[in-house]
Scaffold this motif. Structure first.
Motif, PDB file in Angstrom:
ATOM      1  N   ASP A 267      -6.176  12.560  12.412  1.00 32.08           N
ATOM      2  CA  ASP A 267      -6.140  11.081  11.954  1.00 32.08           C
ATOM      3  C   ASP A 267      -5.564  11.358  10.390  1.00 32.08           C
ATOM      4  N   VAL A 268      -5.106  10.361  10.012  1.00 26.76           N
ATOM      5  CA  VAL A 268      -4.372  10.345   8.795  1.00 26.76           C
ATOM      6  C   VAL A 268      -4.914   9.040   7.724  1.00 26.76           C
ATOM      7  N   LEU A 269      -5.402   9.430   6.810  1.00 28.64           N
ATOM      8  CA  LEU A 269      -6.092   8.445   6.057  1.00 28.64           C
ATOM      9  C   LEU A 269      -5.540   8.047   4.572  1.00 28.64           C
ATOM     10  N   LEU A 270      -5.346   6.901   4.353  1.00 29.69           N
ATOM     11  CA  LEU A 270      -4.613   6.549   2.952  1.00 29.69           C
ATOM     12  C   LEU A 270      -5.584   6.016   2.356  1.00 29.69           C
ATOM     13  N   VAL A 271      -5.988   6.600   0.980  1.00 28.29           N
ATOM     14  CA  VAL A 271      -7.045   6.188   0.085  1.00 28.29           C
ATOM     15  C   VAL A 271      -6.566   5.657  -1.236  1.00 28.29           C
ATOM     16  N   THR A 272      -6.823   4.382  -1.605  1.00 29.67           N
ATOM     17  CA  THR A 272      -6.308   3.981  -2.897  1.00 29.67           C
ATOM     18  C   THR A 272      -7.435   3.121  -3.427  1.00 29.67           C
ATOM     19  N   PHE A 273      -7.262   2.958  -4.696  1.00 33.20           N
ATOM     20  CA  PHE A 273      -8.106   1.887  -5.380  1.00 33.20           C
ATOM     21  C   PHE A 273      -7.044   0.711  -5.370  1.00 33.20           C
ATOM     22  N   PRO A 274      -7.814  -0.508  -5.201  1.00 35.29           N
ATOM     23  CA  PRO A 274      -6.594  -1.779  -4.928  1.00 35.29           C
ATOM     24  C   PRO A 274      -5.556  -1.824  -6.032  1.00 35.29           C
ATOM     25  N   LYS A 275      -4.488  -2.191  -5.728  1.00 33.98           N
ATOM     26  CA  LYS A 275      -3.187  -2.198  -6.547  1.00 33.98           C
ATOM     27  C   LYS A 275      -2.430  -1.078  -6.892  1.00 33.98           C
ATOM     28  N   SER A 276      -2.756   0.138  -6.254  1.00 33.92           N
ATOM     29  CA  SER A 276      -2.233   1.287  -6.584  1.00 33.92           C
ATOM     30  C   SER A 276      -0.958   1.602  -5.822  1.00 33.92           C
ATOM     31  N   GLY A 277      -0.541   0.638  -4.946  1.00 33.97           N
ATOM     32  CA  GLY A 277       0.438   0.799  -4.270  1.00 33.97           C
ATOM     33  C   GLY A 277       0.299   1.023  -2.695  1.00 33.97           C
ATOM     34  N   THR A 278      -0.926   0.666  -2.309  1.00 34.41           N
ATOM     35  CA  THR A 278      -1.482   0.925  -1.042  1.00 34.41           C
ATOM     36  C   THR A 278      -0.394   0.464   0.379  1.00 34.41           C
ATOM     37  N   THR A 279      -0.018  -0.954   0.063  1.00 32.87           N
ATOM     38  CA  THR A 279       1.056  -1.517   0.887  1.00 32.87           C
ATOM     39  C   THR A 279       2.342  -0.685   1.096  1.00 32.87           C
ATOM     40  N   TRP A 280       2.763  -0.123   0.031  1.00 34.37           N
ATOM     41  CA  TRP A 280       3.956   0.650  -0.227  1.00 34.37           C
ATOM     42  C   TRP A 280       3.836   1.913   0.508  1.00 34.37           C
ATOM     43  N   MET A 281       2.744   2.744   0.356  1.00 32.25           N
ATOM     44  CA  MET A 281       2.437   3.751   1.192  1.00 32.25           C
ATOM     45  C   MET A 281       2.121   3.475   2.295  1.00 32.25           C
ATOM     46  N   GLN A 282       1.770   2.438   2.864  1.00 30.68           N
ATOM     47  CA  GLN A 282       1.312   2.084   4.088  1.00 30.68           C
ATOM     48  C   GLN A 282       2.895   1.974   4.817  1.00 30.68           C
ATOM     49  N   GLN A 283       3.561   1.439   4.296  1.00 27.76           N
ATOM     50  CA  GLN A 283       4.993   1.504   4.712  1.00 27.76           C
ATOM     51  C   GLN A 283       5.772   2.864   4.703  1.00 27.76           C
ATOM     52  N   VAL A 284       5.600   3.229   3.916  1.00 25.47           N
ATOM     53  CA  VAL A 284       6.234   4.695   4.000  1.00 25.47           C
ATOM     54  C   VAL A 284       5.479   5.839   4.939  1.00 25.47           C
ATOM     55  N   LEU A 285       4.250   5.780   5.067  1.00 27.53           N
ATOM     56  CA  LEU A 285       3.543   6.523   6.107  1.00 27.53           C
ATOM     57  C   LEU A 285       4.007   6.180   7.439  1.00 27.53           C
ATOM     58  N   SER A 286       4.165   4.905   7.693  1.00 26.04           N
ATOM     59  CA  SER A 286       4.363   4.351   9.005  1.00 26.04           C
ATOM     60  C   SER A 286       5.742   4.773   9.203  1.00 26.04           C
ATOM     61  N   LEU A 287       6.694   4.772   8.400  1.00 27.54           N
ATOM     62  CA  LEU A 287       8.140   5.054   8.703  1.00 27.54           C
ATOM     63  C   LEU A 287       8.128   6.602   8.761  1.00 27.54           C
ATOM     64  N   ILE A 288       7.265   7.660   8.097  1.00 33.00           N
ATOM     65  CA  ILE A 288       7.454   8.775   8.368  1.00 33.00           C
ATOM     66  C   ILE A 288       6.984   9.198   9.839  1.00 33.00           C
ATOM     67  N   PHE A 289       6.024   8.400  10.342  1.00 32.82           N
ATOM     68  CA  PHE A 289       5.621   8.748  11.886  1.00 32.82           C
ATOM     69  C   PHE A 289       6.472   7.999  12.789  1.00 32.82           C
ATOM     70  N   CYS A 290       7.409   7.065  12.438  1.00 33.57           N
ATOM     71  CA  CYS A 290       7.932   6.119  13.452  1.00 33.57           C
ATOM     72  C   CYS A 290       9.048   6.773  13.931  1.00 33.57           C
ATOM     73  N   GLU A 291       9.787   7.983  13.489  1.00 35.89           N
ATOM     74  CA  GLU A 291      10.777   8.715  13.880  1.00 35.89           C
ATOM     75  C   GLU A 291      12.003   7.758  13.962  1.00 35.89           C
ATOM     76  N   GLY A 292      12.247   6.932  13.150  1.00 38.97           N
ATOM     77  CA  GLY A 292      13.422   6.137  13.348  1.00 38.97           C
ATOM     78  C   GLY A 292      13.375   4.925  14.025  1.00 38.97           C
ATOM     79  N   HIS A 293      12.168   4.894  14.960  1.00 40.50           N
ATOM     80  CA  HIS A 293      12.295   3.642  16.020  1.00 40.50           C
ATOM     81  C   HIS A 293      11.357   2.309  15.211  1.00 40.50           C
TER      82      HIS A 293
END
Ligand code: A3P
Length: 292
Positions: free
Chosen positions: A40-66
């Motif tokens: 498992d990979v868990l992203l932890v943030t206090f709200p407004k610290s860029g959660t949505t941004w990192m969710q996007q980056v992490l999904s992009l890192i794992f989606c291998e260009g798809h």
């Protein structure tokens, strides 16, 4: 109960207030006894610290260009919040060709006992608390499930006291960063992702055991940019109704900059903030990268 009735309810869990629209006592408790898997990979943030941004980056890192998930799945379905009432249903629908990507705003005290039973990787994303405060103030104005602040000054006082929704920023950061030796945890800041996106994305990929090709890196940079994300319904929260998040007065992806607090802080507030920061963080032994 109707959506409107639930919109203004509060759950208190471990002395911390959570919006009852998204959370139940059961869902909060369930998160703390979740069985993590080593992958498992868990992203932890206090709200407004860029959660949505990192969710996007992490999904992009794992989606291998798809990019299908980037274009067709909202962030909360790709990386669901563990403590929310919708979690079990979203968890069961997660893409099984990736590790499970999870998100949480919970404090270390609540979530870490469950986490420590596994080797799950944690990405902790932090942000200069002055910018968090300003972003959180605006978010309270557009989120139907959070009360409208009476004034910026009052909201700042509540933030410094740590009595607002999701608890104290100070306890959140101290709690999680205090566990760096006990968990497989990478600390990343909003500021470094902003100032050095390429090297930060490389650092994240390395931590997550993914090797990125040069083309993949460009794809990630493009699809995690503020301009792309502002236009993407899958990450700009425009899929939610006006009752939940009303973006007619202000956008969720509001400014996306470092140091916007300077336009909001009076010299008095800045002095008060620095004094509280010093008293709460001074003895934490943490060297945090922000210029206060
Ligand atoms: P601002 O209100 O300062 O603009 P969260 O997702 O944790 O709620 O954080 C929201 C904050 O992250 C908002 O900050 C939002 O604009 C910012 N953000 C989201 N995506 C971003 C991006 N691609 N680049 C820079 N900032 C981003």
């Amino acid at each position: 109960t109707s959506m409107n009735e639930r919109m203004n309810t509060t759950e208190i869990f471990d002395g911390i207030r959570f919006p009852g629209f998204l959370h139940t006592l059961e869902s909060l408790k369930a998160a703390c006894s979740f069985q993590f898997q080593d992958t498992d990979v868990l992203l932890v943030t206090f709200p407004k610290s860029g959660t949505t941004w990192m969710q996007q980056v992490l999904s992009l890192i794992f989606c291998e260009g798809h990019l299908w998930p980037i274009h067709h799945l909202p962030n909360w379905a790709r990386m669901p919040w563990m403590e929310q009432a919708s979690f079990s249903s979203l968890l069961s629908k997660l893409n099984t060709s990736w590790p499970r990507l999870l998100t949480s705003h919970l404090n270390a005290k609540g979530l870490s006992p469950a986490l420590m039973k596994s080797k799950a990787k944690v990405v902790y994303m932090g942000r200069n608390p002055k910018d968090v405060l300003v972003s959180y103030y605006h978010f309270h104005q557009i989120a139907g499930f959070l009360p409208n602040p009476s004034s910026f000054e009052d909201f700042a006082d509540e933030f410094l006291e740590g009595t607002g929704f999701f608890g104290s920023w100070f306890d959140h950061v101290k709690g999680w960063l205090g566990l760096q030796k006990d968990l497989t945890l990478l600390f990343v800041t909003y500021e470094e992702l902003h100032q050095e996106p390429r090297s930060t994305i490389r650092k994240l990929s390395e931590f997550l055991g993914r090797t990125l090709g040069p083309k993949e890196e460009e794809i990630i940079l493009e699809h995690s940019s503020f301009s792309f994300m502002s236009q993407s319904n899958m990450v700009n929260y425009s899929l939610l109704s006006k009752e939940i998040i009303d973006q007619s007065q202000g956008k969720f992806l509001r400014k996306g900059v470092v140091g916007n607090w300077r336009e909001y802080f009076t010299p008095e507030l800045n002095e008060k903030f620095n004094a509280v920061y010093q008293s709460k963080m001074g003895d934490s032994g943490l060297s945090l990268p922000w210029t206060m």
